[in-house]
Enzyme design. Structure first.
Site, short mmCIF file in Angstrom:
data_model
loop_
_atom_site.label_atom_id
_atom_site.label_comp_id
_atom_site.label_asym_id
_atom_site.label_seq_id
_atom_site.Cartn_x
_atom_site.Cartn_y
_atom_site.Cartn_z
CG ASP A 118 12.64 -57.75 7.51
OD1 ASP A 118 12.52 -58.33 8.59
OD2 ASP A 118 13.76 -57.97 6.82
CE LYS A 172 17.21 -56.75 5.90
NZ LYS A 172 15.97 -56.80 5.26
CE LYS A 205 16.98 -60.63 6.58
NZ LYS A 205 15.67 -60.13 5.87
#
Length: 254
Positions: A100, A163, A195
């Site tokens: 991430d 995300k 996300k």
């Protein structure tokens, strides 16, 4: 099974159970690994600091259904690019399955669009096949055009997921930013996941994001391969829904 229970079960399977606290310890990470194996099935992943990846891999083993995600260029998005690549490569060597990464959103605000797609592309190459989630930090971008641009640039750079947030700023995931990101995914035609992270605290919160995904991307789109929830506290609420214990809210999620 009630609709809310079905949502809770799906959300558990799509959860990136997170501990990115500054004072996190290896013991906390082992406890997180154990918590991720719930009575209703495993969460999709745990998300932890890079320094704990090797310990998590040792605890979970090589065949665990629970994936290990870690963070780079986190949380500010402005680390030295070579350092980001070195950290990514070390995390993969230590056993990470997913990276991430925070995009350089301050550069995007200044108009340096190419910096976003460039670093996403570099991280994807350094990740050597691991899943890459690009964190846009939508609460700092604020404006719809900037959020949409960030999403498009991250997708162009090769992100497997986009995300919303780090969970480290005052405004994290919102349904309005999620809509913009999902529309960017839809319009790109690329197989990119979504996300939301930060502020997803209840089963009803999870239900709202799942419903939005289905509205924009279609029924059946939401699976652990296309949708994750980044949170530290929502698991308690999801399990309470599944166990008919009500729905307590536990702290802010990442």
């Amino acid at each position: 099974m009630s609709d809310l229970k079905a949502v809770a079960l799906k959300a558990v399977s799509c959860l990136d159970l997170t501990n990115l606290d500054d004072d996190c310890t290896e013991e906390d990470v082992i406890a997180l690994c154990k918590r991720a194996q719930t009575p209703h099935g495993p969460t999709a992943a745990i998300c932890i600091w890079p320094r704990f990846v090797a310990a998590a891999r040792t605890h979970l083993g090589d065949n665990s259904p629970i994936r290990i995600a870690t963070v780079v260029n986190f949380p500010g998005g402005m680390d030295d690019a070579d350092d980001v690549m070195a950290l990514t490569e070390q995390a993969i060597a230590d056993g990470a399955d997913e990276i991430d990464m925070v995009i350089p959103w301050p550069k995007l605000i200044e108009g340096h669009d190419q910096d976003v797609s460039a670093i996403v592309g570099r991280v994807r190459r350094s990740a050597d096949g691991a899943l890459v989630k690009a964190i846009l930090e939508t609460g700092m971008l604020r404006e719809p055009d900037l959020i949409s641009r960030a999403a498009r640039l991250a997708i162009e750079g090769g992100a497997h997921f986009i995300k919303t947030s780090t969970g480290k700023v005052p405004v994290n995931a919102t349904l309005s930013s999620a809509r913009l990101m999902l529309e960017a995914i839809r319009d790109s035609g690329e197989p990119v996941g979504f996300k939301p992270a930060g502020g997803v605290k209840s089963t009803n919160d999870a239900a709202a994001y799942i419903a939005l995904c289905e509205e924009i991307m279609g029924d059946g789109w939401v699976t652990p391969m296309t949708f994750r929830i980044g949170a530290s506290g929502v698991l308690t609420a999801l399990l309470a829904t599944l166990d008919d214990d009500g729905e307590p809210t536990e702290g802010e999620g990442y």
